[in-house]
Design a protein around this motif. Structure first.
Motif, PDB file in Angstrom:
ATOM      1  N   LEU A  27     -27.046  -6.055 -18.339  1.00 47.14           N
ATOM      2  CA  LEU A  27     -26.515  -7.094 -19.125  1.00 47.14           C
ATOM      3  C   LEU A  27     -26.085  -8.237 -18.078  1.00 47.14           C
ATOM      4  CD1 LEU A  27     -26.587  -7.748 -22.329  1.00 47.14           C
ATOM      5  CD2 LEU A  27     -23.966  -7.774 -21.883  1.00 47.14           C
ATOM      6  N   LEU A  28     -25.367  -7.715 -17.028  1.00 52.42           N
ATOM      7  CA  LEU A  28     -25.146  -8.812 -16.035  1.00 52.42           C
ATOM      8  C   LEU A  28     -25.873  -9.249 -14.934  1.00 52.42           C
ATOM      9  CD1 LEU A  28     -21.357  -7.283 -15.579  1.00 52.42           C
ATOM     10  CD2 LEU A  28     -22.158  -8.616 -17.395  1.00 52.42           C
ATOM     11  N   ASP A  29     -27.107  -8.148 -14.585  1.00 53.97           N
ATOM     12  CA  ASP A  29     -27.994  -8.836 -13.532  1.00 53.97           C
ATOM     13  C   ASP A  29     -29.241  -8.138 -14.004  1.00 53.97           C
ATOM     14  OD1 ASP A  29     -29.354  -8.988 -11.283  1.00 53.97           O
ATOM     15  OD2 ASP A  29     -28.367  -7.356 -10.196  1.00 53.97           O
ATOM     16  N   THR A  33     -32.091 -10.808 -10.841  1.00 62.81           N
ATOM     17  CA  THR A  33     -31.788 -12.274 -10.749  1.00 62.81           C
ATOM     18  C   THR A  33     -30.163 -12.440 -10.363  1.00 62.81           C
ATOM     19  OG1 THR A  33     -31.337 -12.395 -13.111  1.00 62.81           O
ATOM     20  CG2 THR A  33     -33.421 -12.823 -12.467  1.00 62.81           C
ATOM     21  N   GLY A  34     -29.314 -11.676 -10.761  1.00 63.91           N
ATOM     22  CA  GLY A  34     -27.899 -11.963 -10.624  1.00 63.91           C
ATOM     23  C   GLY A  34     -27.443 -12.702 -11.913  1.00 63.91           C
ATOM     24  N   MET A  35     -28.308 -12.648 -12.782  1.00 66.17           N
ATOM     25  CA  MET A  35     -27.873 -13.364 -14.152  1.00 66.17           C
ATOM     26  C   MET A  35     -28.279 -12.339 -15.371  1.00 66.17           C
ATOM     27  SD  MET A  35     -29.609 -17.208 -13.493  1.00 66.17           S
ATOM     28  CE  MET A  35     -30.780 -16.545 -12.462  1.00 66.17           C
ATOM     29  N   SER A  36     -27.485 -12.812 -16.449  1.00 66.78           N
ATOM     30  CA  SER A  36     -27.858 -11.996 -17.590  1.00 66.78           C
ATOM     31  C   SER A  36     -29.318 -12.523 -18.159  1.00 66.78           C
ATOM     32  CB  SER A  36     -26.925 -12.028 -18.714  1.00 66.78           C
ATOM     33  OG  SER A  36     -27.273 -11.780 -20.085  1.00 66.78           O
ATOM     34  N   MET A  38     -29.584 -13.619 -21.129  1.00 65.07           N
ATOM     35  CA  MET A  38     -29.293 -14.739 -21.759  1.00 65.07           C
ATOM     36  C   MET A  38     -28.968 -16.270 -20.755  1.00 65.07           C
ATOM     37  SD  MET A  38     -26.091 -13.125 -24.000  1.00 65.07           S
ATOM     38  CE  MET A  38     -26.107 -11.568 -23.423  1.00 65.07           C
ATOM     39  N   GLU A  39     -28.637 -15.958 -19.647  1.00 62.20           N
ATOM     40  CA  GLU A  39     -28.606 -16.992 -18.806  1.00 62.20           C
ATOM     41  C   GLU A  39     -29.622 -17.453 -17.881  1.00 62.20           C
ATOM     42  OE1 GLU A  39     -24.075 -16.067 -17.075  1.00 62.20           O
ATOM     43  OE2 GLU A  39     -25.573 -14.407 -16.351  1.00 62.20           O
TER      44      GLU A  39
ATOM     45  N   THR B   2     -21.526  -5.616  -9.333  1.00 61.84           N
ATOM     46  CA  THR B   2     -22.901  -6.051  -9.588  1.00 61.84           C
ATOM     47  C   THR B   2     -22.962  -7.463  -8.920  1.00 61.84           C
ATOM     48  OG1 THR B   2     -22.096  -5.511 -12.151  1.00 61.84           O
ATOM     49  CG2 THR B   2     -23.905  -7.058 -11.896  1.00 61.84           C
ATOM     50  N   HIS B   3     -24.513  -7.493  -8.595  1.00 66.75           N
ATOM     51  CA  HIS B   3     -25.158  -8.740  -8.082  1.00 66.75           C
ATOM     52  C   HIS B   3     -25.215  -9.790  -8.996  1.00 66.75           C
ATOM     53  CE1 HIS B   3     -27.966 -11.670  -5.963  1.00 66.75           C
ATOM     54  NE2 HIS B   3     -28.955 -11.375  -6.990  1.00 66.75           N
ATOM     55  N   ARG B   4     -24.465 -10.980  -8.580  1.00 64.13           N
ATOM     56  CA  ARG B   4     -24.313 -12.278  -9.579  1.00 64.13           C
ATOM     57  C   ARG B   4     -24.543 -13.341  -8.561  1.00 64.13           C
ATOM     58  NH1 ARG B   4     -24.214 -12.586 -14.965  1.00 64.13           N
ATOM     59  NH2 ARG B   4     -22.737 -14.213 -14.890  1.00 64.13           N
ATOM     60  N   VAL B   5     -25.474 -14.530  -9.109  1.00 63.18           N
ATOM     61  CA  VAL B   5     -25.642 -15.631  -8.543  1.00 63.18           C
ATOM     62  C   VAL B   5     -24.772 -16.871  -8.993  1.00 63.18           C
ATOM     63  CG1 VAL B   5     -28.232 -14.988  -7.586  1.00 63.18           C
ATOM     64  CG2 VAL B   5     -27.379 -16.067  -9.802  1.00 63.18           C
ATOM     65  N   LEU B  17     -18.436 -14.905 -17.121  1.00 63.23           N
ATOM     66  CA  LEU B  17     -18.589 -13.341 -17.030  1.00 63.23           C
ATOM     67  C   LEU B  17     -17.829 -12.428 -18.011  1.00 63.23           C
ATOM     68  CD1 LEU B  17     -19.864 -11.084 -15.241  1.00 63.23           C
ATOM     69  CD2 LEU B  17     -18.149 -11.514 -13.519  1.00 63.23           C
ATOM     70  N   LEU B  20     -19.625 -11.651 -21.206  1.00 63.98           N
ATOM     71  CA  LEU B  20     -20.620 -10.811 -20.915  1.00 63.98           C
ATOM     72  C   LEU B  20     -20.124  -9.546 -20.700  1.00 63.98           C
ATOM     73  CD1 LEU B  20     -23.041 -13.089 -18.781  1.00 63.98           C
ATOM     74  CD2 LEU B  20     -23.252 -12.352 -21.078  1.00 63.98           C
ATOM     75  N   GLU B  21     -19.207  -9.131 -19.635  1.00 65.75           N
ATOM     76  CA  GLU B  21     -18.502  -7.738 -19.537  1.00 65.75           C
ATOM     77  C   GLU B  21     -18.047  -7.264 -20.986  1.00 65.75           C
ATOM     78  OE1 GLU B  21     -17.080  -8.174 -14.917  1.00 65.75           O
ATOM     79  OE2 GLU B  21     -15.899  -9.171 -16.519  1.00 65.75           O
TER      80      GLU B  21
END
Lengths: 365, 365
Positions: A27-29, A33-36, A38-39, B2-5, B17, B20-21
């Motif tokens: 859901l968070l990655d 992509t490092g994105m949901s 949804m994002e 978690t990997h996030r951009v 975030l 989403l969490e």
């Protein structure tokens, strides 16, 4: 361990746990992509892969021939009720609608708003509270009919067209509550539409399948763009921003359905669930009374029945809830009990319910 | 971890975030139901609490007076483009549309499909590639106008009406790309609509805010039900199954926005982000060239600029991606770079980008 109940809701309804677990995990990655999901832009290659996979899995699971287009739209069956006559009943075309329940009645009413008396009622069982489907001999279908509209499963009343209506005209069909419950030959269908929230995914996605000759009937360039099937088909359902997360969950559900053996395996489970549930009702026929009057018309998706008194109906719902089973209260216009046994409900779930039903008779019968 | 951009996509776009969490944590067991929010009936008390909270938070954050109704619809701005004239331009009513960009042009074209020459162009800056907004003196608004339609932020071109158009007529406004970027006085607005996928949530939800007198203008009982604002208002957006998961995420985003101080705090951050980004562009005016010709019209949501050559634009996008920043490629019709800095983009995210931009000039300027 996560708390989960057995979900018999009529829609939105239960989804396969692995499809949800997959969504939860990323859901968070999503897809690295490092994105949901949804994002992510609907024009990104990562979303596009999901979109294409949802379309391809639909084609594969349903065995759709090349002359069908799959569309992923919004607005549920309600918006489709309007889009169908707006697109297809132009230039004097006429259609016959079979009225078999609450939803079929809505479809007919909405079509009449747009196309007036070019929308005709082929048959209605309203006088019998829609407790059965019309027989072949009762259908009045005009020679000049562009299509026959029917509702393949009547969610409220619990009837289902296991053999489709007898006619040589093309079908337009609301399959919201039983799409993909089994394999079937689509060749007579000009258009199929289904809100996802029963057998396919979350609410907010309307799976639409349209045959090329029906697309060509859509001379609708004077309609607002969103209402045009042809435009959505030309743009592969990316004319505007699609409901990306809903389509992603649809993809997860379809991928799971494929992994368990596709629609043939799902049909086997659905038939088993029906045998168990109707077997229990018939075994205790003095206690449980089915709503549907013709056994052949009984739905394998929604099973309506009554206990001897409305008070016992209430007790049944309450005790079932305590036993971890929810969504059993009947639809407001009918009352009693409704068990919705869509694809995501397992044979084991129904066995648990049937065990509870047998026990409930012993204690209250 | 978690990997996030850092997400600069124009939409669907980044979400807070914590919103989403929260979704991830309860994706399999929502509100103790033992079901995902996707699996719960839209008539259940658990979903109803989410629905009501999303509506109430919208009212609270925007400070909406009692004579406004909040609707949660589907179909994005595209379906709204059609619904507006279908509902509001009946009985000979006329409206003036201000054409300031790609989306405003679409809104106008769709309205003309429905209402023909009752839809008039109040002004257009198309001859200048929409690189500025029309000035008050350029607006031609009829005395007989039922409303003036405008697009509060032009996502493609990067202009934004920080002061709304000068007229005494009511506004109908597409706020898809800047709704809730700051507090504002809604009293002149008859109708506001916004696809959620930029500032509010996932695609598939269209937030719609309509004033009571505009609702009363909707004499549309001959339209398919889904297209009627009045019916959705009467049924509290539960006439049909709403996109429940999208509304749930909207609720999470709005609850988070409230927790950080509401629209006033969000405005402060947005203004700071704009100062940082436009400050950097202006500081390196020989290298970065803004698309918008009037500084007053510069958007705080979408910032379009060019590097000295298209090759450098490409290098910029690629190197930014390596540095963990995505979604920077300009819209296809304009090219260059577009930085979308919606509410969920933090000041720190923009500081990171500006550091990268300064450094990029040092290496390539």
């Amino acid at each position: 361990m996560t708390h989960r109940v057995i979900n018999f809701y009529a829609g939105p309804a239960g989804l396969p746990l692995p499809a949800l677990e997959r969504a939860q995990q990323e859901l968070l990655d999503f897809a690295g992509t490092g994105m949901s999901v949804m994002e992510v832009s609907h024009r990104s290659k990562e979303y596009d892969a999901v979109h294409e996979e949802a379309l391809a899995l639909t084609r594969e699971l349903m065995g759709l021939p090349d002359n069908y287009k799959v569309l992923l739209l919004q607005g549920g069956a309600h918006l489709s009720f309007g889009m169908i006559p707006l697109n297809l009943l132009r230039g004097g075309r006429k259609a016959d609608y079979i009225v078999t329940g609450n939803w079929a009645e809505k479809a007919t009413k909405e079509a009449k708003l747009v196309a007036g008396d070019h929308v005709r009622v082929a048959a209605s069982t309203k006088d019998e509270k829609f407790a059965r489907l019309p027989k072949a001999s009762e259908l009045k279908i005009g020679e000049d009919s562009a299509f026959v509209h029917f509702t393949s499963n009547n969610t409220v009343e619990g009837t289902q067209w296991k053999e489709f209506p007898k006619t040589d005209k093309p079908y337009v069909c609301d399959m919201s509550s039983d799409i993909m419950w089994r394999p079937f030959d689509v060749s007579q269908f000009g258009l199929i539409y289904a809100g996802a929230q029963k057998n396919l995914g979350p609410s907010g996605v309307t799976l639409t399948i349209i045959r090329e000759d029906f697309l060509e009937m859509c001379e609708a360039s004077d309609l607002p763009s969103y209402l045009r099937y042809k435009l959505h088909a030309e743009k592969n359902s990316l004319y505007n921003t699609p409901p990306t997360f809903g389509i992603y969950i649809l993809r997860n559900v379809l991928a799971y359905n494929k992994s368990i053996g596709g629609l043939k395996a799902i049909e086997t489970a659905n038939r088993k669930k029906g045998e168990l549930l109707y077997g229990c009702i018939d075994r205790h026929a003095g206690f449980y009374k089915g709503f549907v009057t013709e056994k052949a018309d009984r739905s394998l998706m929604n099973v309506d029945f009554f206990l001897p008194t409305p008070e016992l109906d209430d007790t049944f719902v309450k005790e079932a809830k305590k036993a971890g089973m929810v969504g059993l209260k009947g639809y407001r216009d009918i009352g009693g009990i409704r068990v919705s046994t869509y694809n995501a409900v397992s044979v084991q779930d129904v066995e648990t319910l049937v065990g509870f039903m047998d026990e409930f008779v012993r204690r209250n019968g």
